[in-house]
Design a protein around this motif. Structure first.
Motif, PDB file in Angstrom:
ATOM      1  N   SER A  86      -8.262  -5.253   0.786  1.00 63.75           N
ATOM      2  CA  SER A  86      -6.946  -4.656   0.928  1.00 63.75           C
ATOM      3  C   SER A  86      -6.398  -4.128  -0.393  1.00 63.75           C
ATOM      4  N   ALA A  92      -4.222   1.141   2.932  1.00 60.44           N
ATOM      5  CA  ALA A  92      -3.752  -0.229   3.124  1.00 60.44           C
ATOM      6  C   ALA A  92      -2.501  -0.287   3.993  1.00 60.44           C
ATOM      7  N   PHE A  95      -3.331  -1.050   7.577  1.00 60.47           N
ATOM      8  CA  PHE A  95      -3.641  -2.470   7.744  1.00 60.47           C
ATOM      9  C   PHE A  95      -2.357  -3.297   7.791  1.00 60.47           C
ATOM     10  N   ARG A  96      -1.449  -3.014   6.879  1.00 57.04           N
ATOM     11  CA  ARG A  96      -0.188  -3.769   6.823  1.00 57.04           C
ATOM     12  C   ARG A  96       0.600  -3.632   8.126  1.00 57.04           C
ATOM     13  N   VAL A 109      -0.671  -8.810  -0.245  1.00 56.97           N
ATOM     14  CA  VAL A 109      -1.894  -8.401  -0.938  1.00 56.97           C
ATOM     15  C   VAL A 109      -1.812  -8.995  -2.341  1.00 56.97           C
TER      16      VAL A 109
END
Length: 310
Positions: A86, A92, A95-96, A109
């Protein structure tokens, strides 16, 4: 309390009761559940700089199952830390957003330094009396390896994270099945250079005990111990010599993936990267001059849980 560690190769869950804050450093967590899924979130990140959509989806499926278990167990606080993959990814934010939607909390992260300190805390609490301080704790992950030197009272003297992990080194160097001598030599040179950089910052050669964390280490130790099944209670705090680690590493690197899959203690999701993980451990022991390694089943996941104390 619930701790989730989302690394390059695996995502893990620990739900535990924490001791009273006044209980002191010898107090232990009371585990309610520990779970691990291989999701390979870091698939291709070293090459593309992005998290693959299918890797994010695999992680979402595992995380949804964890979220259901958290609700069932009544976890009061949740902390999720996301590590090497990450940090490296340009997407990213995708993903978050997935994590917040699935789990209801944002992933942190963490920096390499924070990752190292969490790993040290998890590993050092509960070490047996014959494990002499100071400690060099190494956490061999999928994308990175953390080096931390500190003492039994959890004081950290120095820490560093370097980009050598079992997934990253496999994708970068070990294409053959089994890998060729040239591929292994290139990986070993890459690992040795990174280990030397780490040991220039962290005084690991001055430590009395090497403590090894994460699946590469525990799998190597399980093989060296001749276990016929993965038994965490026998792996935890087992001490294995450099010669035993070197033998297991050589054997793993000479096998095909199918042969590694046939090893009784091998997790199917680790079979393609365990050779690189074992090589990282062996090179660390060589460069740091460590005659043995003590394996710990307690690591960053436990450190995340302890961070919720107070």
């Amino acid at each position: 309390m619930a701790a989730i560690d989302c690394g390059t190769n695996s995502i893990r869950l620990l739900v535990a009761d924490l001791p009273d804050p006044s209980a002191g450093p010898e107090a232990l967590l009371v585990d309610l559940t520990r779970r691990m899924e291989i999701v390979r979130l870091g698939q291709g990140v070293d090459r593309t700089g992005r998290l693959a959509p299918e890797a994010i989806e695999r992680t979402r499926v595992a995380l949804a199952a964890y979220a259901a278990e958290l609700r069932e167990l009544g976890a009061e606080r949740v902390r999720m830390c996301a590590t090497s993959a990450s940090r490296d990814a340009s997407n990213a934010a995708d993903f978050r957003a997935m994590v917040e939607q699935t789990l209801g909390v944002a992933p942190e992260v963490v920096s390499g330094d924070e990752e190292a300190r969490l790993s040290f805390t998890g590993a050092v609490r509960g070490l047996p009396a014959d494990a002499e301080a100071p400690y060099l704790v190494v956490d061999i992950g999928g994308g990175s390896t953390e080096f931390v030197v500190g003492s039994r009272d959890l004081t950290v003297d120095a820490a560093i994270s370097v980009d050598i992990g079992c997934v990253r080194m496999t994708e970068r160097h070990l294409a053959g099945d089994p890998p060729t001598a040239a591929e292994i030599g290139a990986a070993e040179a890459d690992i040795a250079a990174a280990v030397d950089r780490a040991l220039a910052v962290v005084p690991g050669r001055e430590a009395a005990t090497l403590v090894g964390l994460a699946g590469s280490v525990t799998t190597v130790v399980a093989i060296a111990e001749g276990l016929t099944g993965y038994e965490p209670e026998r792996i935890h705090h087992a001490r294995v010599s450099y010669d035993e680690v070197a033998k297991v590493t050589g054997d793993l690197l000479s096998m095909t993936r199918e042969q590694r899959l046939a090893i009784p203690v091998m997790h199917p999701g680790r079979a393609d990267v365990i050779g690189a993980g074992a090589l990282v451990l062996r090179v660390i022991m060589e460069r740091a001059g460590m005659p043995s390694v003590v394996a710990s089943e307690h690591d960053i996941l436990d450190g995340i849980a302890w961070s919720l104390l107070g």
